[in-house]
Scaffold this active site. Structure first.
Site, PDB file in Angstrom:
ATOM      1  N   PHE A 134      19.152   3.623  25.589  1.00 39.11           N
ATOM      2  CA  PHE A 134      17.960   3.377  26.411  1.00 39.11           C
ATOM      3  C   PHE A 134      18.268   2.361  27.518  1.00 39.11           C
ATOM      4  O   PHE A 134      18.092   1.158  27.335  1.00 39.11           O
ATOM      5  CB  PHE A 134      16.806   2.857  25.552  1.00 39.11           C
ATOM      6  N   PHE A 178      14.893 -12.024  14.619  1.00 39.95           N
ATOM      7  CA  PHE A 178      15.429 -11.244  15.727  1.00 39.95           C
ATOM      8  C   PHE A 178      15.729  -9.848  15.150  1.00 39.95           C
ATOM      9  O   PHE A 178      14.851  -9.301  14.496  1.00 39.95           O
ATOM     10  CB  PHE A 178      16.574 -12.020  16.399  1.00 39.95           C
ATOM     11  N   ARG A 207      13.717   2.048  27.679  1.00 40.00           N
ATOM     12  CA  ARG A 207      12.529   2.152  26.830  1.00 40.00           C
ATOM     13  C   ARG A 207      11.545   1.090  27.316  1.00 40.00           C
ATOM     14  O   ARG A 207      11.919  -0.082  27.415  1.00 40.00           O
ATOM     15  CB  ARG A 207      12.950   1.871  25.374  1.00 40.00           C
ATOM     16  N   ASN A 243       0.827  -1.216   0.000  1.00 45.23           N
ATOM     17  CA  ASN A 243       0.000   0.000   0.000  1.00 45.23           C
ATOM     18  C   ASN A 243       0.860   1.265   0.000  1.00 45.23           C
ATOM     19  O   ASN A 243       0.335   2.379  -0.035  1.00 45.23           O
ATOM     20  CB  ASN A 243      -1.015   0.004   1.154  1.00 45.23           C
ATOM     21  N   LYS A 285       1.182 -10.816  15.674  1.00 44.06           N
ATOM     22  CA  LYS A 285       1.923 -11.795  14.857  1.00 44.06           C
ATOM     23  C   LYS A 285       1.634 -13.208  15.368  1.00 44.06           C
ATOM     24  O   LYS A 285       1.514 -14.154  14.577  1.00 44.06           O
ATOM     25  CB  LYS A 285       3.418 -11.489  14.921  1.00 44.06           C
ATOM     26  N   ALA A 316       3.548  -7.617   4.670  1.00 48.93           N
ATOM     27  CA  ALA A 316       2.798  -6.385   4.901  1.00 48.93           C
ATOM     28  C   ALA A 316       2.235  -6.334   6.320  1.00 48.93           C
ATOM     29  O   ALA A 316       1.390  -7.161   6.679  1.00 48.93           O
ATOM     30  CB  ALA A 316       1.658  -6.284   3.884  1.00 48.93           C
ATOM     31  N   ASN A 374      -4.693  -4.284  11.210  1.00 48.14           N
ATOM     32  CA  ASN A 374      -3.783  -4.417  10.062  1.00 48.14           C
ATOM     33  C   ASN A 374      -3.079  -5.758  10.020  1.00 48.14           C
ATOM     34  O   ASN A 374      -2.958  -6.377   8.974  1.00 48.14           O
ATOM     35  CB  ASN A 374      -2.699  -3.334  10.112  1.00 48.14           C
ATOM     36  N   GLY A 431       6.229   1.487   2.700  1.00 50.27           N
ATOM     37  CA  GLY A 431       7.156   0.974   1.690  1.00 50.27           C
ATOM     38  C   GLY A 431       7.522   2.051   0.674  1.00 50.27           C
ATOM     39  O   GLY A 431       6.927   3.135   0.635  1.00 50.27           O
ATOM     40  N   TYR A 446       1.973  -5.702  19.125  1.00 51.28           N
ATOM     41  CA  TYR A 446       2.673  -6.086  17.892  1.00 51.28           C
ATOM     42  C   TYR A 446       2.977  -7.588  17.916  1.00 51.28           C
ATOM     43  O   TYR A 446       2.585  -8.333  16.997  1.00 51.28           O
ATOM     44  CB  TYR A 446       3.967  -5.269  17.744  1.00 51.28           C
TER      45      TYR A 446
HETATM   46  N1  UDP Z   1      18.123   1.409  21.379  1.00 48.23           N
HETATM   47  C1  UDP Z   1      18.775   2.458  21.990  1.00 48.23           C
HETATM   48  N2  UDP Z   1      18.630   3.707  21.429  1.00 48.23           N
HETATM   49  C2  UDP Z   1      17.897   3.944  20.306  1.00 48.23           C
HETATM   50  C3  UDP Z   1      17.238   2.852  19.685  1.00 48.23           C
HETATM   51  C4  UDP Z   1      17.363   1.595  20.258  1.00 48.23           C
HETATM   52  O1  UDP Z   1      19.434   2.289  23.007  1.00 48.23           O
HETATM   53  O2  UDP Z   1      17.801   5.094  19.861  1.00 48.23           O
HETATM   54  C5  UDP Z   1      18.255   0.060  21.946  1.00 48.23           C
HETATM   55  C6  UDP Z   1      16.940  -0.589  22.305  1.00 48.23           C
HETATM   56  O3  UDP Z   1      16.602  -0.258  23.639  1.00 48.23           O
HETATM   57  C7  UDP Z   1      17.249  -2.074  22.113  1.00 48.23           C
HETATM   58  C8  UDP Z   1      18.315  -2.082  21.020  1.00 48.23           C
HETATM   59  O4  UDP Z   1      18.825  -0.764  20.954  1.00 48.23           O
HETATM   60  O5  UDP Z   1      17.821  -2.605  23.274  1.00 48.23           O
HETATM   61  C9  UDP Z   1      17.744  -2.470  19.673  1.00 48.23           C
HETATM   62  O6  UDP Z   1      16.601  -1.677  19.456  1.00 48.23           O
HETATM   63  P1  UDP Z   1      15.866  -1.615  18.053  1.00 48.23           P
HETATM   64  O7  UDP Z   1      14.774  -0.596  18.163  1.00 48.23           O
HETATM   65  O8  UDP Z   1      16.884  -1.407  16.975  1.00 48.23           O
HETATM   66  O9  UDP Z   1      15.272  -3.065  17.850  1.00 48.23           O
HETATM   67  P2  UDP Z   1      14.271  -3.930  18.783  1.00 48.23           P
HETATM   68  O10 UDP Z   1      15.177  -4.736  19.687  1.00 48.23           O
HETATM   69  O11 UDP Z   1      13.365  -3.007  19.508  1.00 48.23           O
HETATM   70  O12 UDP Z   1      13.576  -4.796  17.790  1.00 48.23           O
END
Ligand code: UDP
Length: 331
Positions: free
Chosen positions: A207, A168, A281, A32, A144, A73, A91, A36, A140
């Protein structure tokens, strides 16, 4: 006979389309274009439309002799999924049903599904294998997981066989440098670090520095996007040979902390990355590392990118040459 790739203009989708094309397959993309990029699809037939629309799906399946579907998608931001679970269930889960029903209607019985490590939730043991309990901690991962459930039932009821690939951390770009990662907004660690070096951000927020890991930052399993696309080709082969519905983890089996990722980028680029230690986070597990021995032994999958540095090199090549992603290339 064609392979239909939904979400084929997205990050992993476009790399898989490229791999299928190299293999000499007849490929059709459905996207869509909300996330993308048309420019990533190039000369491949592209149907712009939505899985929400059964008549659109009927038209696409009616126009092409579809042998198998690779379904990417979906929406894929964990944080957004917590804020708007409705979008994710609709979605990713409800619209997937439209796709499955169209497949049943048009007698297409093979599907490779883009799933995620997020179906496992907080790990109770690492490395995570496919037998690990599935307990997603956000909508999310839940959406899935719901599709994986539907797929098992669709095989029983309609003979639709599928392989779910649980990724991963996808990273890197095709070494050609002409397709790569371009998310709006970007939330992933490696592109954020590279955008910082390109002057598009002032610093990288780390984070969380108080996780129970060696250096206090989160550990993830980064796997090259072309190694992921190879697994889709192998999964299609396995389905063609008659294998039944199953799921495979796709990761390198090696964990790298956020600080180690930053070190790898500094080693590749020769530049220092400005960082700021920030709060955790929400929803981030401390460590996510895959056991992919099942994909290796059953699908014959052999990831080619063994080191994080080799992955980062390909990402840097893409970002350096496309600092604004596909923006300047969009007609
Ligand atoms: N991370 C971070 N700073 C950022 C984005 C991500 O420290 O600006 C960390 C996040 O907390 C995680 C790792 O990097 O531990 C990978 O995050 P990403 O969002 O790339 O992938 P996810 O593991 O969420 O699929």
């Amino acid at each position: 006979m064609a392979i239909l790739v939904t979400g084929g203009a997205g990050y992993i989708g476009s790399h898989t389309v490229r791999a299928l094309q190299k293999q000499g397959q007849d490929v059709v993309v459905l996207d869509n274009l909300h996330k993308g990029h048309r420019a990533s699809v190039r000369d491949i037939p592209l149907h712009v439309g939505d899985l929400a629309d059964p008549s659109f799906l009927d038209m696409v399946f009616g126009q092409h002799a579809v042998e198998a579907v690779v379904h990417f998608a979906a929406l894929s931001l964990v944080g957004e999924s917590v804020e708007y679970p409705n979008r994710y269930f609709r979605n990713n889960a409800a619209y997937a049903l439209n796709l499955l029903d169209a497949m049943v209607e048009h007698q297409v019985d093979k599907l490779v599904f883009s799933s995620t490590a997020a179906v496992y939730g907080e790990p109770v043991k690492v490395p995570i294998d496919e037998g690990h309990p599935k307990s997603p901690t956000n909508p999310y991962g839940e959406s899935k997981s719901m599709v994986e459930t539907m797929l098992r039932r669709y095989e029983e009821a309609f003979g639709l066989r599928s392989i779910s690939l649980r990724y991963f951390n996808a990273a890197g770009a095709d070494p050609s440098g002409d397709i790569g990662e371009d998310h709006q907004p970007e939330t992933h660690l490696i592109p954020i670090i590279l955008q910082t070096l390109l002057g598009k951000r002032s610093h990288v927020k780390i984070f969380g520095t108080d996780y129970p890991t060696d250096d206090g930052t989160c550990v993830r399993d980064y796997i090259h996007v072309n190694d992921l696309s190879d697994a889709h080709l192998l999964a299609l082969d396995a389905l063609s040979q008659g294998c039944g519905t199953s799921a495979y983890n796709l990761g390198s089996g090696c964990g790298y902390s956020v600080r180690q990722v930053i070190d790898a980028v500094e080693a590749v680029t020769g530049e220092q990355v400005p960082v700021a230690e920030s709060p955790r986070r929400p929803g981030d597990p401390a460590v996510l590392v895959a056991s992919s021995s099942r994909a290796r032994s059953e699908l014959g999958w052999e990831p080619q990118y063994e080191s994080l540095q080799a992955i980062v090199e390909t990402a840097w090549h893409w970002h350096k040459n496309h600092p604004n992603g596909y923006e300047e290339e969009t007609p």
